[in-house]
Design a protein around this motif. Structure first.
Motif, PDB file in Angstrom:
ATOM      1  N   TYR A 127       0.834  -1.180  -0.025  1.00 14.05           N
ATOM      2  CA  TYR A 127      -0.175   0.172  -0.093  1.00 14.05           C
ATOM      3  C   TYR A 127       0.808   1.324  -0.172  1.00 14.05           C
ATOM      4  O   TYR A 127       1.914   1.300   0.492  1.00 14.05           O
ATOM      5  CB  TYR A 127      -0.959   0.000   1.217  1.00 14.05           C
ATOM      6  N   LEU A 128       0.380   2.173  -0.852  1.00 13.74           N
ATOM      7  CA  LEU A 128       0.955   3.700  -0.622  1.00 13.74           C
ATOM      8  C   LEU A 128       0.154   4.570   0.122  1.00 13.74           C
ATOM      9  O   LEU A 128      -1.048   4.662  -0.245  1.00 13.74           O
ATOM     10  CB  LEU A 128       1.331   4.003  -2.088  1.00 13.74           C
ATOM     11  N   PHE A 129       0.805   5.074   1.113  1.00  9.52           N
ATOM     12  CA  PHE A 129       0.217   6.050   2.056  1.00  9.52           C
ATOM     13  C   PHE A 129       0.887   7.435   2.009  1.00  9.52           C
ATOM     14  O   PHE A 129       2.086   7.303   1.703  1.00  9.52           O
ATOM     15  CB  PHE A 129       0.067   5.737   3.480  1.00  9.52           C
ATOM     16  N   ARG A 130       0.360   8.411   2.298  1.00  9.64           N
ATOM     17  CA  ARG A 130       0.992   9.766   2.190  1.00  9.64           C
ATOM     18  C   ARG A 130       1.422   9.735   3.596  1.00  9.64           C
ATOM     19  O   ARG A 130       0.769   9.362   4.699  1.00  9.64           O
ATOM     20  CB  ARG A 130      -0.027  10.925   2.013  1.00  9.64           C
ATOM     21  N   ASP A 131       2.795  10.503   3.830  1.00 10.57           N
ATOM     22  CA  ASP A 131       3.501  10.626   5.286  1.00 10.57           C
ATOM     23  C   ASP A 131       2.465  11.218   6.177  1.00 10.57           C
ATOM     24  O   ASP A 131       2.375  10.572   7.220  1.00 10.57           O
ATOM     25  CB  ASP A 131       4.498  11.435   4.933  1.00 10.57           C
ATOM     26  N   GLY A 132       1.777  12.058   5.813  1.00  9.19           N
ATOM     27  CA  GLY A 132       0.775  12.809   6.981  1.00  9.19           C
ATOM     28  C   GLY A 132      -0.367  11.944   7.349  1.00  9.19           C
ATOM     29  O   GLY A 132      -1.170  12.320   8.102  1.00  9.19           O
ATOM     30  N   ASP A 133      -0.742  10.958   6.315  1.00  6.32           N
ATOM     31  CA  ASP A 133      -1.908  10.116   6.775  1.00  6.32           C
ATOM     32  C   ASP A 133      -1.435   9.089   7.724  1.00  6.32           C
ATOM     33  O   ASP A 133      -2.486   8.291   8.475  1.00  6.32           O
ATOM     34  CB  ASP A 133      -2.492   9.462   5.373  1.00  6.32           C
ATOM     35  N   ILE A 134      -0.235   8.781   7.947  1.00  2.00           N
ATOM     36  CA  ILE A 134       0.069   7.695   8.913  1.00  2.00           C
ATOM     37  C   ILE A 134      -0.251   7.954  10.495  1.00  2.00           C
ATOM     38  O   ILE A 134       0.307   9.023  10.943  1.00  2.00           O
ATOM     39  CB  ILE A 134       1.690   7.090   8.720  1.00  2.00           C
ATOM     40  N   LEU A 135      -0.834   7.435  11.149  1.00  2.00           N
ATOM     41  CA  LEU A 135      -1.325   7.647  12.537  1.00  2.00           C
ATOM     42  C   LEU A 135      -0.246   7.816  13.712  1.00  2.00           C
ATOM     43  O   LEU A 135       0.029   8.591  14.096  1.00  2.00           O
ATOM     44  CB  LEU A 135      -2.322   6.765  12.966  1.00  2.00           C
ATOM     45  N   GLY A 136       0.646   6.742  13.597  1.00  2.00           N
ATOM     46  CA  GLY A 136       1.877   6.697  14.678  1.00  2.00           C
ATOM     47  C   GLY A 136       2.586   5.600  14.483  1.00  2.00           C
ATOM     48  O   GLY A 136       2.707   4.828  13.299  1.00  2.00           O
ATOM     49  N   LYS A 137       3.857   5.563  15.375  1.00  2.00           N
ATOM     50  CA  LYS A 137       4.790   4.393  14.966  1.00  2.00           C
ATOM     51  C   LYS A 137       4.880   3.671  16.250  1.00  2.00           C
ATOM     52  O   LYS A 137       4.708   4.321  17.255  1.00  2.00           O
ATOM     53  CB  LYS A 137       6.284   5.133  14.954  1.00  2.00           C
ATOM     54  N   TRP A 138       5.108   2.284  16.129  1.00  2.00           N
ATOM     55  CA  TRP A 138       5.298   1.588  17.434  1.00  2.00           C
ATOM     56  C   TRP A 138       6.711   1.630  17.781  1.00  2.00           C
ATOM     57  O   TRP A 138       7.562   1.476  17.079  1.00  2.00           O
ATOM     58  CB  TRP A 138       5.229   0.041  17.041  1.00  2.00           C
ATOM     59  N   GLU A 139       6.799   2.059  19.176  1.00  2.00           N
ATOM     60  CA  GLU A 139       7.975   2.104  19.566  1.00  2.00           C
ATOM     61  C   GLU A 139       9.113   0.857  19.109  1.00  2.00           C
ATOM     62  O   GLU A 139       8.483  -0.355  19.189  1.00  2.00           O
ATOM     63  CB  GLU A 139       8.143   2.113  21.161  1.00  2.00           C
TER      64      GLU A 139
ATOM     65  N   MET B 213       0.707  -9.448  16.637  1.00  2.00           N
ATOM     66  CA  MET B 213       0.327  -8.381  16.404  1.00  2.00           C
ATOM     67  C   MET B 213       1.489  -7.265  16.698  1.00  2.00           C
ATOM     68  O   MET B 213       2.050  -7.448  17.547  1.00  2.00           O
ATOM     69  CB  MET B 213      -0.877  -7.931  17.354  1.00  2.00           C
ATOM     70  N   ALA B 214       1.570  -6.449  15.669  1.00  2.00           N
ATOM     71  CA  ALA B 214       3.050  -5.484  15.762  1.00  2.00           C
ATOM     72  C   ALA B 214       2.794  -4.746  17.201  1.00  2.00           C
ATOM     73  O   ALA B 214       3.725  -4.532  17.957  1.00  2.00           O
ATOM     74  CB  ALA B 214       2.678  -4.408  14.784  1.00  2.00           C
ATOM     75  N   GLY B 215       1.676  -4.174  17.701  1.00  2.00           N
ATOM     76  CA  GLY B 215       1.790  -3.377  19.043  1.00  2.00           C
ATOM     77  C   GLY B 215       1.959  -4.049  20.274  1.00  2.00           C
ATOM     78  O   GLY B 215       2.057  -3.460  21.257  1.00  2.00           O
ATOM     79  N   ILE B 216       1.813  -5.174  20.083  1.00  2.00           N
ATOM     80  CA  ILE B 216       1.926  -6.090  21.536  1.00  2.00           C
ATOM     81  C   ILE B 216       3.076  -5.628  22.359  1.00  2.00           C
ATOM     82  O   ILE B 216       4.065  -5.475  21.998  1.00  2.00           O
ATOM     83  CB  ILE B 216       1.983  -7.393  21.672  1.00  2.00           C
ATOM     84  N   GLY B 217       3.000  -5.052  23.505  1.00  2.00           N
ATOM     85  CA  GLY B 217       3.678  -4.620  24.580  1.00  2.00           C
ATOM     86  C   GLY B 217       4.662  -3.305  24.197  1.00  2.00           C
ATOM     87  O   GLY B 217       5.479  -3.123  24.979  1.00  2.00           O
ATOM     88  N   ARG B 218       4.090  -2.626  22.878  1.00  2.00           N
ATOM     89  CA  ARG B 218       5.125  -1.582  22.547  1.00  2.00           C
ATOM     90  C   ARG B 218       4.004  -0.400  22.691  1.00  2.00           C
ATOM     91  O   ARG B 218       3.001  -0.265  22.550  1.00  2.00           O
ATOM     92  CB  ARG B 218       5.661  -1.924  21.330  1.00  2.00           C
ATOM     93  N   ARG B 219       4.850   0.710  22.961  1.00  2.00           N
ATOM     94  CA  ARG B 219       3.940   2.101  23.080  1.00  2.00           C
ATOM     95  C   ARG B 219       3.783   2.596  21.699  1.00  2.00           C
ATOM     96  O   ARG B 219       4.642   2.570  20.614  1.00  2.00           O
ATOM     97  CB  ARG B 219       4.912   3.149  23.734  1.00  2.00           C
ATOM     98  N   LEU B 220       2.976   3.390  21.325  1.00  2.00           N
ATOM     99  CA  LEU B 220       2.334   4.146  20.190  1.00  2.00           C
ATOM    100  C   LEU B 220       2.750   5.402  20.297  1.00  2.00           C
ATOM    101  O   LEU B 220       2.592   6.371  21.162  1.00  2.00           O
ATOM    102  CB  LEU B 220       0.947   3.980  19.864  1.00  2.00           C
ATOM    103  N   ILE B 221       3.787   5.712  19.267  1.00  2.00           N
ATOM    104  CA  ILE B 221       4.286   7.255  19.388  1.00  2.00           C
ATOM    105  C   ILE B 221       3.566   7.832  17.917  1.00  2.00           C
ATOM    106  O   ILE B 221       3.648   7.542  17.005  1.00  2.00           O
ATOM    107  CB  ILE B 221       5.747   7.313  18.733  1.00  2.00           C
TER     108      ILE B 221
END
Lengths: 101, 101, 101, 101, 101, 101, 101
Positions: free
Chosen positions: F88-100, G1-9
């Motif tokens: 999938y291609l998303f725009r940078d601004g549409d991605i909600l968050g990063k998993w640490e 699942m990607a998010g297991i035990g990880r913080r969402l930034i």
């Protein structure tokens, strides 16, 4: 409830206002039924946000301050209940005017 | 009522105007029934706001001043009643023109 | 009436124009019924506003001047009656072109 | 009529073009009925405006010049009749491409 | 016809592309009926415009160059026929990606 | 096919992602029928574009990098099939968050 | 699942919040049925994004920080489930106000 006993600080260019009490009697002393009471568009400014942020992240101060009496537009605003009292949040740019103090 | 006996200071680039009284008679002296009276688009400027704020928070002064006679667009404007007199608030940019003084 | 005997000064980037009189006869001299008369899109510039204001409050002068003959778009413009004569207000950016003087 | 015998100078970023004549015959010499003639999207640039004005009032020159052969979008443009000849006004940004001269 | 034997130079940030030929057979060698052929979204860049112009009139170069293989969006683009061959014009910003050369 | 065996480099501020595989069993080991499988909103970043271009043509780098695990919005994105795998291609601004990480 | 035990930034100017638990009893101790429970608009800020990026790519920090108690708008926000707990993502500019700490 989070808000119990605590002040609400509006964010950005929002203005927290409390509408004036409607006139219950005509000048001649006759009771005005609730339905006939005009929607009160004048209000007291309770708290103001820091202002909107511009492209550089600088804050643009709002044009009213707590204690000002202002004229609200007929529509718009977000109703907010704090300790069972009714307040409204308006954007700074939507407030029509200030009554000369 | 908050506004009793107090001036309204428009906010931002708003202009407070009072429309001129409609002509009640034709040039030939014949009464013009209310329905036939053209909507008055000329008005006197009563008060002006400080102007809109730009990205830097600087205020851009409006293009008319109290006492100017102006030509209003046919539609738009916000009706404001102050001490039972009818006024209108227009944005500076919506006022079509000024009558040469 | 406010405008009696006074010039209207357009505000911002507005241009006051007066359309040319329609041709009443064909080249061959035949009367053209009103309905068949093409809508006149050419007009004389009567007065111009100071120009639109940019972010800094600076005025951007318009691209035509009083006396220019211009080509109007088919639609748009605000009709303005001044002393029973018909004028139109257009935005500077909506005027299509100038006829070479 | 204002335009008689006078050139039209487009305003802002408008481009005055004249479409090429449609092919009346197929390569094999067969007449093409008017209905079947493809809409001509190529045209000659007749005159160009000074260009759009930016925030500072500076003019941004357009990307084509008189004499260029250009490819027009299928839709859009304003039809302009000058001395019974058909021209079109397009915005500079709407013209798709230039045919290499 | 204006375009005969001449190259089309796209204007502004437009990109002229030619789609790749669809696969006519499956990997197993079975003919794919036209209807079942997936719409080809990969294409070769044929020519590019100078780029979009910013507020100062400076040209912002596009992100692809002639010869690149690119991935097109499923919809959009303007079909252009040049000497009976089918090309498409896309805006630089609408092209999804480049295939590594 | 153009893309065979070649990497896709997203353009501008687009981000190429691959969604994680859905959980096939509940924690208790019971198979989850495909229909009941929640739409996977977490994905791995495969490749990123150079970033959007601003008014000056400068590239604004995106906020994620290849290898990041991200949270996608429920809707949006452009499906892209590369060698029969779904991306999938998303725009940078549409991605909600990063998993640490 | 990607998010297991990880913080969402959260990315950009998004704010991750967790709504407060609704009041289950009235002040008089009477149980409030779920349907009658007002939608909780107050929430705790869990994590904040770096802020929106401006034209130069500079990040404009958000106006709230983790631990703040905030007032949410009645609508909007994106529901996010992390380890079976319910969170919401709001844009910084959509959060109405902060409860004084």
């Amino acid at each position: 409830m989070a808000g119990i006993g605590r002040r609400l600080i509006p964010l950005m260019d929002r203005i927290l206002v409390q509408r004036f009490e409607p006139e219950l009697k005509t000048k001649g002393g006759i009771m005005i039924p609730e339905k006939a009471q005009a929607k009160i568009q004048s209000a007291k400014v309770i708290a103001v946000g820091p202002g909107a942020r511009n492209e550089k992240g600088e804050t643009i101060p709002v044009g009213v301050k707590p204690g000002d009496d202002v004229l609200l537009p007929e529509y718009g605003g977000t109703k907010v209940e704090i300790e069972e009292k009714e307040f409204y949040l308006f954007r700074d740019g939507d407030i029509l005017g200030k009554w000369e103090s």
